[in-house]
Design a protein around this motif. Sequence first.
Motif, short mmCIF file in Angstrom:
data_model
loop_
_atom_site.label_atom_id
_atom_site.label_comp_id
_atom_site.label_asym_id
_atom_site.label_seq_id
_atom_site.Cartn_x
_atom_site.Cartn_y
_atom_site.Cartn_z
N LYS A 209 0.82 -1.23 0.00
CA LYS A 209 0.00 0.00 0.00
C LYS A 209 0.86 1.28 0.00
O LYS A 209 0.40 2.33 -0.43
N ASN A 210 2.09 1.17 0.48
CA ASN A 210 2.94 2.36 0.61
C ASN A 210 4.06 2.38 -0.42
O ASN A 210 5.15 2.89 -0.16
N LEU A 211 3.80 1.82 -1.59
CA LEU A 211 4.84 1.74 -2.62
C LEU A 211 5.23 3.15 -3.06
O LEU A 211 4.38 3.96 -3.41
N LYS A 212 6.53 3.43 -3.08
CA LYS A 212 6.99 4.77 -3.44
C LYS A 212 8.46 4.73 -3.85
O LYS A 212 9.13 3.71 -3.71
N ILE A 229 1.76 0.15 -11.80
CA ILE A 229 2.33 0.86 -10.65
C ILE A 229 2.36 2.36 -10.89
O ILE A 229 1.99 3.15 -10.01
N LYS A 230 2.78 2.76 -12.07
CA LYS A 230 2.84 4.20 -12.38
C LYS A 230 1.46 4.83 -12.35
O LYS A 230 1.29 5.97 -11.92
N CYS A 232 -1.12 3.74 -10.49
CA CYS A 232 -1.63 3.76 -9.10
C CYS A 232 -0.78 4.62 -8.17
O CYS A 232 -1.28 5.15 -7.18
N PHE A 233 0.52 4.72 -8.49
CA PHE A 233 1.45 5.48 -7.66
C PHE A 233 2.21 6.47 -8.56
O PHE A 233 3.38 6.25 -8.90
N ASP A 235 3.68 9.21 -8.31
CA ASP A 235 4.93 9.84 -7.89
C ASP A 235 6.12 8.89 -7.92
O ASP A 235 7.26 9.32 -7.70
N SER A 236 5.88 7.62 -8.17
CA SER A 236 6.98 6.65 -8.23
C SER A 236 7.81 6.86 -9.50
O SER A 236 7.32 7.36 -10.50
#
Length: 352
Positions: A209-212, A229-230, A232-233, A235-236
């Motif tokens: 849940k905290n992937l960064k 991933i990009k 959903c997250f 800023d990653s």
Amino acid sequence: MSVTNNVYSNPSQLLQRNEALFEGKNILVAGNIDDNYPLHLQSLANSSTFCFSDYRYFSALNDRLSESTRLFTDNYQGTEDKNKKFNLLLIFVPKAKQEVQYLLANLTPHLEQGAAIILVGEKKVGIKSAGSLLKPYANNVNIIDSARHCSLLYCELAQQVAPFKQSDWVKNYTVTVNDTALQICSLPGVFSHGELDKGTELLLQNLPKNLKGKVLDFGCGAGVIGCYIKSCFPDSEIDMVDINAYALASAKLTLTKNKLNANVFASNVFSNIEKVYNTLISNPPFHSGKKTNYVAAETFINQSPSHLTKQGTLLIVANKFLRYEPLLTTAYSSLNTHQQNNKFKLLMCINK
């Protein structure tokens, strides 16, 4: 994988029995090149151009094929002299039938009329039935030699061929996981072509849940994991690597289709990677052609700690029969089976 000796694959050994075919020819070579026979081929031919789709063999032979044109490419564009044509095309037949069709469509426009077309491959990749794929190009197709569970098919280009458009060969499909939808673009020969792999689906359904931070998608295929991933997250910072030219091209198309940004590049495991990541994530490859090959996955696991930050996460999904746990417990002090179903397991390690 080694290309430092002269132990040739079975298809190359069959070609050794028929080397008169290549003498003095201007040859174009592509497909499943998996040994150093190209070094000998360049000495037979008048000129030679090699189109590699596997970065391992391209990087191993690139400097040694000094008398040849060599390319790591998903779409051969021809020579600078557009009037120059080849009079022999050799394809080492890959396992995916559609990839053979793709290569023929891509490469035959660069042949002169009457040029020889040779397919060589093992029975287990369907070489005997590959003759049907040559019918749009030739009047007669002959099996001119068979040995070592391989056959050599020969024909001559007798038909006019259409210009090649890569976009005609892209399979577009939608993937939806946890209410996030992505448009995926996939070229022939790419893992799980045209559908979402069930192992990848399990991985995406259970991301941290905290992937960064910095994330590496190893063995990216058509870009499903990295793009999800990009999405959903946002800023990653995503890097996506693969050894397959068609996979890398597909991943770039998928990013563009979904208006996402990531770095996509070729790397033989960590060969072209110097970064340290917060997360390493993968549905690691364990096939090479028709063979089960764990080398890439084992190398990835063994070398992964040096490419992870302290408290960084390694997350891989694998078929249940694959025994990655002993490798992971050697490389990491903590191993957690994060999730599993009847076919796949999701393994997580923290870099202490």
